[in-house]
Enzyme design. Structure first.
Site, PDB file in Angstrom:
ATOM      1  N   CYS A 162      15.956  -8.742  33.238  1.00 41.25           N
ATOM      2  CA  CYS A 162      15.215  -9.020  34.480  1.00 41.25           C
ATOM      3  C   CYS A 162      14.086  -8.029  34.765  1.00 41.25           C
ATOM      4  O   CYS A 162      12.949  -8.436  35.035  1.00 41.25           O
ATOM      5  CB  CYS A 162      16.191  -9.049  35.663  1.00 41.25           C
ATOM      6  SG  CYS A 162      17.453 -10.327  35.533  1.00 41.25           S
ATOM      7  N   SER A 198      14.813   3.890  27.957  1.00 41.96           N
ATOM      8  CA  SER A 198      16.193   3.503  28.253  1.00 41.96           C
ATOM      9  C   SER A 198      16.491   2.143  27.646  1.00 41.96           C
ATOM     10  O   SER A 198      15.590   1.342  27.400  1.00 41.96           O
ATOM     11  CB  SER A 198      16.419   3.452  29.765  1.00 41.96           C
ATOM     12  OG  SER A 198      15.714   2.366  30.334  1.00 41.96           O
ATOM     13  N   ASP A 234       9.784   9.216  25.419  1.00 40.91           N
ATOM     14  CA  ASP A 234      11.074   9.674  25.917  1.00 40.91           C
ATOM     15  C   ASP A 234      11.085  11.187  25.933  1.00 40.91           C
ATOM     16  O   ASP A 234      10.106  11.838  25.564  1.00 40.91           O
ATOM     17  CB  ASP A 234      12.216   9.115  25.067  1.00 40.91           C
ATOM     18  CG  ASP A 234      13.493   8.924  25.864  1.00 40.91           C
ATOM     19  OD1 ASP A 234      13.402   8.504  27.036  1.00 40.91           O
ATOM     20  OD2 ASP A 234      14.584   9.193  25.337  1.00 40.91           O
ATOM     21  N   ILE A 235      12.192  11.763  26.328  1.00 43.62           N
ATOM     22  CA  ILE A 235      12.253  13.204  26.561  1.00 43.62           C
ATOM     23  C   ILE A 235      12.018  14.018  25.289  1.00 43.62           C
ATOM     24  O   ILE A 235      11.514  15.135  25.345  1.00 43.62           O
ATOM     25  CB  ILE A 235      13.609  13.582  27.205  1.00 43.62           C
ATOM     26  CG1 ILE A 235      13.579  15.031  27.696  1.00 43.62           C
ATOM     27  CG2 ILE A 235      14.761  13.345  26.220  1.00 43.62           C
ATOM     28  CD1 ILE A 235      14.778  15.377  28.544  1.00 43.62           C
TER      29      ILE A 235
END
Length: 236
Positions: free
Chosen positions: A42, A78, A100-101
């Protein structure tokens, strides 16, 4: 989603042996006969719809390649939002930097262009390189660029970092870009509107609409499945 499967035959969903092929580029988004549109996550789908409305997608291009020529940075890889969003955008033709990190990855379905004419000849012929426009679905490559370098190239920036202290530097943004905040905390500085042509502070309401969209798809799947089940013979 990750394999660029846009349409499915609901009757095949219960089969464990069915391997669905990627969806080829086509003129429009009308499902081929016997198929329905796929269920998609979604929030990533809501972001796609927002970017479509904001003009990132070129409706004159064929369905499945309408983000061609656009560069998008997605911050936070994520499994719920960042990674599926990067895949969806890349399968729509965009060049995507997934940040990302600990790393930056590039998502794209277009093969890297040869640096020289000699390299092209070594792989076959220049003509073959030109004809091979894209992979059936996106591929993930390592990226040595910094976040600032990615942002400077990006027509759209989507940030979904669940940390109140994280802020995307306005100075690093490309002039006229589209900035989309997905996290509950605002990931952009107050000055973002000085650089961005469009700033979306949230996508929650559109996400709810995409949930309803998926529910309608599931109902249609069930209708197709029920219609495909033969009726039991009448009892005497």
């Amino acid at each position: 989603m990750y394999h660029n499967i846009r349409f499915v035959d609901p009757k095949l969903l219960n089969s464990t042996n069915t391997i669905l092929p990627p969806t080829p580029v086509q003129a429009n988004d009308n499902p081929p006969p016997g198929t329905l549109k796929s269920i998609l996550p979604c929030t990533p789908l809501a972001i796609i719809k927002c970017l479509e409305y904001a003009g990132v997608y070129n409706q004159l291009l064929k369905y499945g390649d309408r983000a061609f020529g656009k560069t998008v940075t997605v911050i936070n890889r994520s499994e719920v939002v960042g990674r599926p969003l990067a895949a969806l955008l890349a399968n729509d033709g965009a060049r995507v930097f997934s940040v990302d990190i600990d790393s930056i990855q590039e998502y794209t379905k277009r093969p890297k262009a040869p640096a020289t004419e000699q390299e092209a000849r070594e792989e076959g012929t220049i003509k073959r390189q030109q004809n091979r426009m894209f992979h059936p679905s996106h591929v993930v490559q390592g990226c040595k660029m910094t976040l600032e370098e990615c942002l400077a190239l990006s027509d759209a920036v989507v940030s979904a970092v669940p940390n109140i202290k994280y802020k995307v530097s306005t100075d690093a943004l490309k002039d006229g870009c589209i900035a989309v905040n997905v996290a509950g905390e605002k990931n952009f500085e107050e000055s973002v509107r000085e650089k961005a042509s469009i700033y979306l502070p949230a996508v929650g309401k559109v996400t709810i609409l995409m949930l309803l969209r998926n529910l309608i798809r599931l109902v249609k799947y069930q209708e197709v499945l029920k219609a495909s089940v033969p009726l039991p013979p009448p009892t005497s």
